[in-house]
Design a protein around this motif. Sequence first.
Motif, PDB file in Angstrom:
ATOM      1  N   ASN A 131      39.967  47.955  39.762  1.00 37.45           N
ATOM      2  CA  ASN A 131      40.696  49.493  40.490  1.00 37.45           C
ATOM      3  C   ASN A 131      41.915  49.383  40.370  1.00 37.45           C
ATOM      4  OD1 ASN A 131      40.240  48.550  42.200  1.00 37.45           O
ATOM      5  ND2 ASN A 131      37.765  49.612  42.656  1.00 37.45           N
ATOM      6  N   THR A 132      42.446  48.845  40.251  1.00 35.09           N
ATOM      7  CA  THR A 132      43.820  49.140  40.598  1.00 35.09           C
ATOM      8  C   THR A 132      44.756  48.306  39.783  1.00 35.09           C
ATOM      9  OG1 THR A 132      44.677  46.767  41.972  1.00 35.09           O
ATOM     10  CG2 THR A 132      42.983  48.558  43.397  1.00 35.09           C
ATOM     11  N   GLY A 133      46.297  48.215  40.026  1.00 36.13           N
ATOM     12  CA  GLY A 133      47.305  47.855  39.131  1.00 36.13           C
ATOM     13  C   GLY A 133      47.252  46.620  39.170  1.00 36.13           C
ATOM     14  N   ILE A 134      47.143  45.748  40.760  1.00 43.98           N
ATOM     15  CA  ILE A 134      47.340  44.368  41.594  1.00 43.98           C
ATOM     16  C   ILE A 134      46.949  43.541  40.312  1.00 43.98           C
ATOM     17  CG2 ILE A 134      47.162  43.371  43.372  1.00 43.98           C
ATOM     18  CD1 ILE A 134      47.346  45.505  44.951  1.00 43.98           C
ATOM     19  N   THR A 135      47.435  41.772  40.282  1.00 42.83           N
ATOM     20  CA  THR A 135      47.003  41.102  40.176  1.00 42.83           C
ATOM     21  C   THR A 135      46.682  40.392  40.832  1.00 42.83           C
ATOM     22  OG1 THR A 135      48.967  39.983  39.585  1.00 42.83           O
ATOM     23  CG2 THR A 135      47.999  41.339  37.258  1.00 42.83           C
ATOM     24  N   SER A 136      45.632  40.698  41.304  1.00 46.50           N
ATOM     25  CA  SER A 136      44.862  39.695  43.120  1.00 46.50           C
ATOM     26  C   SER A 136      43.965  38.825  42.279  1.00 46.50           C
ATOM     27  CB  SER A 136      43.348  41.115  43.283  1.00 46.50           C
ATOM     28  OG  SER A 136      43.077  40.419  44.411  1.00 46.50           O
ATOM     29  N   PRO A 137      44.159  38.003  43.016  1.00 46.77           N
ATOM     30  CA  PRO A 137      43.165  36.333  42.668  1.00 46.77           C
ATOM     31  C   PRO A 137      41.933  36.353  43.805  1.00 46.77           C
ATOM     32  CG  PRO A 137      44.710  35.903  44.316  1.00 46.77           C
ATOM     33  CD  PRO A 137      44.942  37.158  44.138  1.00 46.77           C
ATOM     34  N   LEU A 138      41.365  37.643  44.147  1.00 44.90           N
ATOM     35  CA  LEU A 138      40.328  38.200  44.850  1.00 44.90           C
ATOM     36  C   LEU A 138      39.215  38.567  44.097  1.00 44.90           C
ATOM     37  CD1 LEU A 138      41.833  39.585  48.250  1.00 44.90           C
ATOM     38  CD2 LEU A 138      41.032  36.569  47.577  1.00 44.90           C
ATOM     39  N   PRO A 139      37.910  38.093  44.030  1.00 48.70           N
ATOM     40  CA  PRO A 139      37.332  38.737  42.984  1.00 48.70           C
ATOM     41  C   PRO A 139      36.704  40.205  43.478  1.00 48.70           C
ATOM     42  CG  PRO A 139      36.559  36.282  43.378  1.00 48.70           C
ATOM     43  CD  PRO A 139      37.514  36.602  44.169  1.00 48.70           C
ATOM     44  N   ARG A 140      36.781  39.950  45.092  1.00 52.20           N
ATOM     45  CA  ARG A 140      36.795  41.328  45.903  1.00 52.20           C
ATOM     46  C   ARG A 140      37.240  43.039  44.932  1.00 52.20           C
ATOM     47  NH1 ARG A 140      38.291  38.834  50.313  1.00 52.20           N
ATOM     48  NH2 ARG A 140      40.430  40.269  50.745  1.00 52.20           N
ATOM     49  N   GLU A 141      38.395  42.401  44.384  1.00 53.24           N
ATOM     50  CA  GLU A 141      39.361  43.046  44.363  1.00 53.24           C
ATOM     51  C   GLU A 141      38.871  43.808  42.580  1.00 53.24           C
ATOM     52  OE1 GLU A 141      41.485  44.725  45.900  1.00 53.24           O
ATOM     53  OE2 GLU A 141      41.273  43.776  47.608  1.00 53.24           O
ATOM     54  N   TYR A 142      37.700  43.001  42.542  1.00 49.53           N
ATOM     55  CA  TYR A 142      37.941  44.069  40.469  1.00 49.53           C
ATOM     56  C   TYR A 142      35.915  44.703  40.578  1.00 49.53           C
ATOM     57  CZ  TYR A 142      41.410  40.881  39.500  1.00 49.53           C
ATOM     58  OH  TYR A 142      42.525  40.345  39.510  1.00 49.53           O
ATOM     59  N   ALA A 143      36.509  46.257  39.907  1.00 50.01           N
ATOM     60  CA  ALA A 143      35.864  46.492  40.018  1.00 50.01           C
ATOM     61  C   ALA A 143      34.037  46.407  39.252  1.00 50.01           C
ATOM     62  CB  ALA A 143      35.755  48.147  40.395  1.00 50.01           C
ATOM     63  N   ALA A 144      34.417  46.035  37.504  1.00 49.84           N
ATOM     64  CA  ALA A 144      33.291  45.939  37.125  1.00 49.84           C
ATOM     65  C   ALA A 144      32.951  44.431  36.109  1.00 49.84           C
ATOM     66  CB  ALA A 144      33.168  46.703  35.167  1.00 49.84           C
ATOM     67  N   TRP A 145      31.955  43.536  35.883  1.00 48.76           N
ATOM     68  CA  TRP A 145      32.719  42.097  35.355  1.00 48.76           C
ATOM     69  C   TRP A 145      32.013  42.157  33.878  1.00 48.76           C
ATOM     70  CZ3 TRP A 145      34.694  38.350  37.980  1.00 48.76           C
ATOM     71  CH2 TRP A 145      35.531  38.434  39.620  1.00 48.76           C
ATOM     72  N   GLY A 146      31.880  41.255  33.385  1.00 46.92           N
ATOM     73  CA  GLY A 146      31.262  40.679  32.260  1.00 46.92           C
ATOM     74  C   GLY A 146      30.260  40.128  32.778  1.00 46.92           C
ATOM     75  N   GLN A 147      29.405  39.369  31.402  1.00 44.95           N
ATOM     76  CA  GLN A 147      28.142  38.727  31.569  1.00 44.95           C
ATOM     77  C   GLN A 147      27.977  37.149  31.655  1.00 44.95           C
ATOM     78  OE1 GLN A 147      29.080  39.996  28.383  1.00 44.95           O
ATOM     79  NE2 GLN A 147      28.718  38.095  27.230  1.00 44.95           N
ATOM     80  N   GLY A 148      29.432  36.921  31.410  1.00 40.95           N
ATOM     81  CA  GLY A 148      29.658  35.260  31.397  1.00 40.95           C
ATOM     82  C   GLY A 148      29.414  34.365  30.320  1.00 40.95           C
ATOM     83  N   THR A 149      30.596  34.297  29.893  1.00 42.96           N
ATOM     84  CA  THR A 149      30.688  33.137  29.127  1.00 42.96           C
ATOM     85  C   THR A 149      30.698  31.299  29.361  1.00 42.96           C
ATOM     86  OG1 THR A 149      30.847  32.245  26.414  1.00 42.96           O
ATOM     87  CG2 THR A 149      32.704  33.237  27.781  1.00 42.96           C
ATOM     88  N   GLN A 150      29.735  30.889  28.524  1.00 41.66           N
ATOM     89  CA  GLN A 150      29.688  28.862  29.034  1.00 41.66           C
ATOM     90  C   GLN A 150      30.097  28.070  28.254  1.00 41.66           C
ATOM     91  OE1 GLN A 150      27.578  27.430  31.574  1.00 41.66           O
ATOM     92  NE2 GLN A 150      29.037  25.586  31.209  1.00 41.66           N
ATOM     93  N   VAL A 151      31.453  27.946  28.897  1.00 45.37           N
ATOM     94  CA  VAL A 151      32.516  26.868  28.413  1.00 45.37           C
ATOM     95  C   VAL A 151      32.125  25.291  29.017  1.00 45.37           C
ATOM     96  CG1 VAL A 151      34.885  25.980  28.753  1.00 45.37           C
ATOM     97  CG2 VAL A 151      34.610  29.044  28.229  1.00 45.37           C
ATOM     98  N   THR A 152      32.245  24.661  27.943  1.00 41.20           N
ATOM     99  CA  THR A 152      31.416  23.280  28.772  1.00 41.20           C
ATOM    100  C   THR A 152      32.616  22.039  27.801  1.00 41.20           C
ATOM    101  OG1 THR A 152      29.440  22.663  28.559  1.00 41.20           O
ATOM    102  CG2 THR A 152      29.836  21.343  28.324  1.00 41.20           C
ATOM    103  N   VAL A 153      33.050  21.031  28.608  1.00 38.49           N
ATOM    104  CA  VAL A 153      34.253  20.601  28.071  1.00 38.49           C
ATOM    105  C   VAL A 153      33.257  19.218  28.485  1.00 38.49           C
ATOM    106  CG1 VAL A 153      36.827  19.051  28.054  1.00 38.49           C
ATOM    107  CG2 VAL A 153      35.847  22.324  29.134  1.00 38.49           C
ATOM    108  N   SER A 154      33.080  18.469  27.278  1.00 39.39           N
ATOM    109  CA  SER A 154      32.557  16.943  27.797  1.00 39.39           C
ATOM    110  C   SER A 154      34.104  15.598  28.183  1.00 39.39           C
ATOM    111  CB  SER A 154      32.239  16.462  26.443  1.00 39.39           C
ATOM    112  OG  SER A 154      32.738  16.544  24.931  1.00 39.39           O
ATOM    113  N   SER A 155      33.544  14.734  28.831  1.00 43.95           N
ATOM    114  CA  SER A 155      35.124  13.486  28.666  1.00 43.95           C
ATOM    115  C   SER A 155      34.770  12.569  27.907  1.00 43.95           C
ATOM    116  CB  SER A 155      34.437  13.125  29.905  1.00 43.95           C
ATOM    117  OG  SER A 155      32.748  12.235  29.620  1.00 43.95           O
TER     118      SER A 155
END
Length: 122
Positions: free
Chosen positions: A98-122
């Motif tokens: 909800n600001t223009g700041i590219t913050s690394p802190l999750p608390r600075e973000y107001a809305a989130w998606g539901q997430g998508t799984q990424v799996t990398v196999s060795s």
Amino acid sequence: QVQLVESGGGLVQAGGSLSLSCTVSDRTSTSYAMGWFRQAPGKEREFVAAINGSTRKYTDSVKGRFTISRDYAKNTVSLQMNSLKPEDTAVYFCAVSNTGITSPLPREYAAWGQGTQVTVSS
């Protein structure tokens, strides 16, 4: 209420590539920073990358491998992930600040998606 929908996750071998995309429903959010975070099982949600205008920030572990980009016309933010490693395995979330700041802190973000799984196999 702003809605974010991620897509593009999946299973890939180490060294491979994946591209994630996130569509934002609210066009008034174009003035705000957007970010990608990830959360592995048993771990806290961690910052991956953020963008606003020409400003891009990355966590050290993905620098040189991941690229965040934003399409203001389509109201989307993308994450191109190359040279993937098993330690990149996580659920990836996009978020809008909800600001223009590219913050690394999750608390600075107001809305989130539901997430998508990424799996990398060795």
